[in-house]
Design an enzyme around this catalytic site. Structure first.
Site, PDB file in Angstrom:
ATOM      1  N   ARG A 333       0.917  -1.117  -0.032  1.00 58.15           N
ATOM      2  CA  ARG A 333      -0.239   0.454   0.143  1.00 58.15           C
ATOM      3  C   ARG A 333       0.929   1.421  -0.167  1.00 58.15           C
ATOM      4  O   ARG A 333       2.064   1.251   0.700  1.00 58.15           O
ATOM      5  CB  ARG A 333      -0.532   0.016   1.595  1.00 58.15           C
ATOM      6  CG  ARG A 333      -1.983   0.923   0.720  1.00 58.15           C
ATOM      7  CD  ARG A 333      -2.890   1.540   2.167  1.00 58.15           C
ATOM      8  NE  ARG A 333      -3.773   3.383   2.194  1.00 58.15           N
ATOM      9  CZ  ARG A 333      -4.014   3.662   2.795  1.00 58.15           C
ATOM     10  NH1 ARG A 333      -3.504   3.154   4.526  1.00 58.15           N
ATOM     11  NH2 ARG A 333      -4.881   4.582   3.327  1.00 58.15           N
ATOM     12  N   HIS A 334       0.300   2.276  -0.959  1.00 58.68           N
ATOM     13  CA  HIS A 334       0.984   3.504  -0.549  1.00 58.68           C
ATOM     14  C   HIS A 334       1.426   4.113   0.648  1.00 58.68           C
ATOM     15  O   HIS A 334       0.738   3.609   1.820  1.00 58.68           O
ATOM     16  CB  HIS A 334       0.243   4.744  -1.645  1.00 58.68           C
ATOM     17  CG  HIS A 334      -0.851   4.608  -0.555  1.00 58.68           C
ATOM     18  ND1 HIS A 334      -1.131   5.601  -0.528  1.00 58.68           N
ATOM     19  CD2 HIS A 334      -2.080   4.405  -1.319  1.00 58.68           C
ATOM     20  CE1 HIS A 334      -2.699   6.027   0.576  1.00 58.68           C
ATOM     21  NE2 HIS A 334      -2.958   5.470  -0.411  1.00 58.68           N
ATOM     22  N   HIS A 578      -2.876   0.732  -3.772  1.00 59.69           N
ATOM     23  CA  HIS A 578      -3.868   0.765  -2.030  1.00 59.69           C
ATOM     24  C   HIS A 578      -4.442  -0.520  -1.718  1.00 59.69           C
ATOM     25  O   HIS A 578      -3.976  -1.165  -1.744  1.00 59.69           O
ATOM     26  CB  HIS A 578      -5.477   1.527  -2.563  1.00 59.69           C
ATOM     27  CG  HIS A 578      -5.155   2.446  -3.936  1.00 59.69           C
ATOM     28  ND1 HIS A 578      -4.961   3.489  -4.412  1.00 59.69           N
ATOM     29  CD2 HIS A 578      -5.303   2.005  -5.093  1.00 59.69           C
ATOM     30  CE1 HIS A 578      -5.439   3.921  -4.822  1.00 59.69           C
ATOM     31  NE2 HIS A 578      -4.821   3.460  -6.182  1.00 59.69           N
TER      32      HIS A 578
END
Length: 651
Positions: A333-334, A578
């Protein structure tokens, strides 16, 4: 005008891999005052472990550094020294490669299948000794290389004739000896190991200098200052710092060759071997398909590796191949996004009345990339916060220490995901070698976008202008009408299947290769409300509508997964997306159905920044497994805003 000497110097400095890398080196060194100096590189030959043994040794490196502080062994990767550093003229480096190949071919038949390692400990040294007949064969290989290098390249090479050893710790504090010994005994030595003889070079001028690595970008304020980019290495002579004021140092940039002042707090100490250049390897254990040996040998030579000509038994080859070519997928995930901290009105907090960006808080990024329609397009496509940038770099640095080999990178078109991918690659020192493939099919589950307009994302041109290394030859285009999905694939290969616009059939896709690089803006590639595979949820959508959208969204990533995994060879694919992708990109590999909408939403909300899932192929059992990620989790607390005026007044 560049001379032939300059060209040979650039080739030697970059490991003679490609002409493109040498040209980049020459461009970066256009202002290097030493460019025309006839200073050769220094070379050394090491025997290096790979595979599971290397992973365990790297784990020892990390734990020993964490528990007992850094010692001299941490300056270099795990290795056995075969030949001390020696000089070679730039025009004769190719002869060194031939010397390595000849020595390897000559000793291949007698090279030990297993290299026995015996732990040895003293008050200032800890390491593995290699004894007996295996040590004799390895010494003979080193002496053969030295002889061939002398004949072919006119080099004076001193082979190692004393005790062969793989250093684990050196010049440590005496009270750490017991802890280091306990960590060393925990290294399992029963793992099969593929040993390679690796030829490295270094710049002889900076042997006794300290090496710093730039953490942040710095633009010079004066003519005598150095330009810094994250990942740059700076050589600093501790004895020549009289001219530098407090907090500053004088150094020489490895990337440009220029000398100047730089802020010390923009850097961190790097290891000595971080600036060494790997030239060629000779692999003693085969891991190739017997039917395609010639192709593999040609490919390996292009990548700087010599494969031996003699094969062991087919069963041992297959077992070793399974270890070396194990496939894996790392979904990340970012990092922390700026609106996550400052809320929906974050853009108003950092915008001037005339639409210019300024930094109202240190957790806002220093700057924003340029967008054709101005700053307003960042509102629904926010960047990473300063903490998000820091998180991404920490994760990338940890991945580097873990020894994981990333073979390709896919990122959601959201700016925060592309930023995270870029920062991780920079820490892995792969930012110039691996291009980011922007893949709209792994964009956020659009339920989170309920009540919003579809985000306007940065185009490929804008991303490249912002110094993101984007693969413009990779495209995934969603079209209305026939609902064709097209993607450029390596080697011109393609999958052909029918695709129906019905959500029930949206897991099937027509994937065909395009002739040229995809140049369309990402906001045109992003599936909108017209595309059934990624339906936009309406503000008043019911739970059943969301559930249907969720199932259709999961199915829509099927062609993406096929595109990604069909051409997956050895190494790990990195997917930066995401929180929802940690579920949707791994469950199908594990043979699990999509989660129900409610369970999915609850789970995804708990995934933190830089959360990771790691899937690995188990060829023996013919399935994929969810295993521990290569790095630990990242945990930290909140830091509330502070107003000193309120504190003074006591309110």
């Amino acid at each position: 005008m560049l001379s032939n000497t300059n060209w040979l110097k650039a080739l030697a400095a970059t490991g003679r891999k490609t002409a493109e890398e040498a040209l980049v080196w020459l461009h970066d060194h256009c202002n290097d005052p030493s460019l025309d100096d006839p200073i050769p590189q220094e070379y050394a030959l090491f025997l290096c472990p790979t595979g599971p043994l290397l992973e365990k040794l790297q784990e020892f490196w990390r734990e020993s550094k964490r528990q007992c502080a850094k010692n001299r062994a941490h300056e270099v990767f795990p290795h056995v020294t075969l030949c001390d550093f020696f000089t070679c003229e730039d025009q004769k480096v190719e002869c060194l490669y031939e010397a390595l190949k000849r020595a390897g071919d000559r000793l291949l038949g007698s090279f030990p299948v297993a290299v026995p390692l015996a732990l040895h400990s003293s008050i200032s040294y800890l390491g593995f000794f290699i004894n007996g007949s295996p040590a004799d064969v390895i010494r003979e290989f080193a002496m053969t290389f030295a002889t061939e290098a002398s004949l072919l390249a006119d080099c004076s090479v001193k082979p190692c004739t004393k005790q062969l050893h793989l250093t684990l710790a050196h010049k440590f504090y005496p009270h750490h000896q017991r802890t280091l010994e306990q960590l060393a005994r925990a290294i399992p030595l029963g793992h099969s190991c593929q040993w390679t003889a690796a030829l490295y070079s270094r710049d002889m001028r900076f042997v006794h200098y300290q090496t710093l690595r730039a953490l942040f970008q710095y633009k010079p304020q004066n003519v005598d200052e150095l330009t810094l980019s994250p990942g740059d290495y700076i050589f600093v002579d501790p004895t020549q710092q009289d001219e530098a004021s407090e907090g500053w140092v004088i150094g020489i940039s490895q990337r440009t060759g220029c000398r100047g002042f730089l802020p010390e707090n923009y850097t961190d100490r790097a290891s000595e071997s971080d600036t060494w250049v790997k030239h060629r390897m000779y692999t003693f254990s085969l891991a190739t398909d017997l039917n395609s040996r010639k192709d593999s040998e040609a490919s390996s030579r292009c990548n700087g590796e010599f494969l031996p000509q003699t094969a062991r038994s087919l069963s041992s080859l297959q077992a070793l191949q399974a270890t070396v070519e194990r496939k894996s997928v790392l979904v990340v995930r970012h990092g922390e996004r700026v609106d996550q901290i400052f809320g929906k009105s974050w853009l108003q907090q950092c915008s001037t009345p005339d639409g210019k960006y300024y930094r109202p808080d240190l957790n806002f990024p220093c700057s924003l990339p340029r967008r054709s329609r101005g700053i307003k397009d960042f509102e629904n496509d926010p960047p990473l916060s300063s903490c998000g940038i820091f998180q991404s770099r920490i994760a990338g640095d940890a991945l580097l220490d873990s020894g994981i080999r990333i073979s390709s990178v896919f990122a959601s078109p959201a700016l925060r995901c592309v930023q995270t991918a870029k920062l991780i690659l920079e820490e892995l020192k792969l930012e110039k070698k691996i291009k980011i493939r922007v893949e709209p099919g792994i964009f956020e589950w659009t339920k989170w976008e309920a009540g919003k307009t579809t985000p306007t994302l940065m185009s490929l041109e804008e991303l490249k202008e912002a110094n993101f290394n984007i693969d413009t030859g990779y495209s995934f285009q969603h079209k209305t009408g026939a609902s064709l999905l097209t993607t450029s694939l390596p080697g011109g290969r393609a999958i052909l299947e029918e695709h129906s616009p019905s959500p029930a059939n949206c897991s099937r896709a027509l994937l065909i290769p395009t002739k040229g690089p995809g140049q369309q803006p990402l906001h045109l590639l992003l599936p909108g409300p017209h595309f059934p595979c990624l339906p936009s949820c309406q503000p008043r959508a019911t739970r059943s509508t969301w559930t249907g959208a969720r199932r259709a969204w999961c199915k829509s990533s099927t062609p993406v997964r096929r595109t990604v995994f069909l051409f997956h060879t050895a190494g790990a694919i990195l997917i930066v997306s995401h929180g929802s992708a940690l579920d949707s990109c791994t469950r199908p590999l594990l043979g699990l159905p999509p989660r129900e909408c409610g369970d999915f939403a609850q789970l995804v909300r708990k995934i933190p920044s830089l959360g990771m899932c790691f899937c690995e192929e188990n060829k023996e059992e013919g399935k994929w497994e969810l295993v521990n990620p290569p790095v630990k989790t990242l945990t930290h607390g909140a830091n509330a805003a502070f107003n000193w005026r309120n504190w003074i007044s006591g309110n």
